[in-house]
Scaffold this active site. Structure first.
Site, PDB file in Angstrom:
ATOM      1  N   GLY A 100       3.463  17.482   3.537  1.00  0.00           N
ATOM      2  CA  GLY A 100       2.918  16.340   4.257  1.00  0.00           C
ATOM      3  C   GLY A 100       4.003  15.598   5.008  1.00  0.00           C
ATOM      4  N   GLN A 120       8.052   8.531   8.906  1.00  0.00           N
ATOM      5  CA  GLN A 120       9.134   9.482   8.604  1.00  0.00           C
ATOM      6  C   GLN A 120       9.749  10.072   9.872  1.00  0.00           C
ATOM      7  OE1 GLN A 120       6.703  11.779   5.492  1.00  0.00           O
ATOM      8  NE2 GLN A 120       8.794  11.923   4.750  1.00  0.00           N
ATOM      9  N   CYS A 148      10.106  14.657  -1.278  1.00  0.00           N
ATOM     10  CA  CYS A 148       9.825  14.003  -0.001  1.00  0.00           C
ATOM     11  C   CYS A 148      10.840  14.484   1.030  1.00  0.00           C
ATOM     12  CB  CYS A 148       9.928  12.489  -0.180  1.00  0.00           C
ATOM     13  SG  CYS A 148       9.620  11.553   1.324  1.00  0.00           S
ATOM     14  N   LEU A 149      10.369  14.785   2.232  1.00  0.00           N
ATOM     15  CA  LEU A 149      11.287  15.258   3.276  1.00  0.00           C
ATOM     16  C   LEU A 149      12.304  14.180   3.653  1.00  0.00           C
ATOM     17  CD1 LEU A 149       8.784  17.184   5.587  1.00  0.00           C
ATOM     18  CD2 LEU A 149      10.386  18.146   3.924  1.00  0.00           C
ATOM     19  N   HIS A 200       0.879  10.158  -1.876  1.00  0.00           N
ATOM     20  CA  HIS A 200       2.281  10.099  -1.427  1.00  0.00           C
ATOM     21  C   HIS A 200       2.365   9.698   0.050  1.00  0.00           C
ATOM     22  CE1 HIS A 200       6.538  11.754  -1.404  1.00  0.00           C
ATOM     23  NE2 HIS A 200       6.266  11.635  -0.125  1.00  0.00           N
ATOM     24  N   GLU A 201       1.565  10.361   0.888  1.00  0.00           N
ATOM     25  CA  GLU A 201       1.671  10.110   2.330  1.00  0.00           C
ATOM     26  C   GLU A 201       1.101   8.747   2.706  1.00  0.00           C
ATOM     27  OE1 GLU A 201       3.605  11.978   3.879  1.00  0.00           O
ATOM     28  OE2 GLU A 201       3.642  13.597   2.418  1.00  0.00           O
ATOM     29  N   HIS A 204       3.523   5.979   2.221  1.00  0.00           N
ATOM     30  CA  HIS A 204       4.504   5.841   3.308  1.00  0.00           C
ATOM     31  C   HIS A 204       4.052   4.820   4.356  1.00  0.00           C
ATOM     32  CE1 HIS A 204       7.733   8.712   2.719  1.00  0.00           C
ATOM     33  NE2 HIS A 204       6.913   9.710   2.485  1.00  0.00           N
TER      34      HIS A 204
HETATM   35 ZN    ZN Z   1       7.378  11.488   1.597  1.00  0.00          ZN
END
Ligand code: ZN
Length: 151
Positions: free
Chosen positions: A46, A51, A89-90, A131-132, A135
């Protein structure tokens, strides 16, 4: 499509509350396409707009079972159950954490055609929704992880 730069933990963009999308313009469509390309290139499940430094309420998710899901102005409208598992997480490279999430999550969002859709996910998809969407409110999983693991 273009690959975008993913900002890392410590960047202010990850701690802001994002603004809703008012209208689906060609710019929003381009952003969705670029976010998907960026997520795939980074091998992620995701990616949320902050991000890539864009403070709008937009998320893309892709899992092997569910395919590509694009969410504009998403909201969690129902959740149930519980799961505890590893999350990464990226924007937090090289680290993992154990995070508790609901097992089933229903999200209401707009798709790229401007249609309002409800999507229910279980397991990995439910985790990705939580999670997303976090953000979009400036929250990171490292805030709630009960244990962190360095890879
Ligand atoms: Zn993330």
């Amino acid at each position: 499509m273009a690959k975008l730069k993913i900002v890392k933990v410590g960047d202010d963009a990850l701690r802001k509350v994002c603004r809703p999308v008012d209208a689906i313009t060609p710019r929003i469509i381009t952003l969705l396409n670029d976010m998907t390309e960026t997520m795939r290139a980074a091998d992620g499940v995701g990616l949320a707009a902050p991000q890539v430094g864009v403070l709008r309420r937009i998320v893309v998710i892709e899992t092997p079972d569910d395919g590509l899901i694009e969410l504009i102005n998403p909201k969690i409208i129902a959740y149930s159950g519980e799961q505890e598992g590893e999350e990464g997480c990226l924007s937090v490279p090289g680290r993992w954490g154990i995070v508790k999430r609901p097992m089933h999550v229903t999200v209401r969002a707009m798709n790229r055609k401007g249609e309002v859709v409800d999507i229910t996910g279980s397991g990995l998809l439910a985790r990705a929704f939580c999670h997303e969407l976090d953000h979009l409110d400036g929250k990171l999983y490292i805030d709630i992880a009960k244990e962190m693991i360095n890879s």
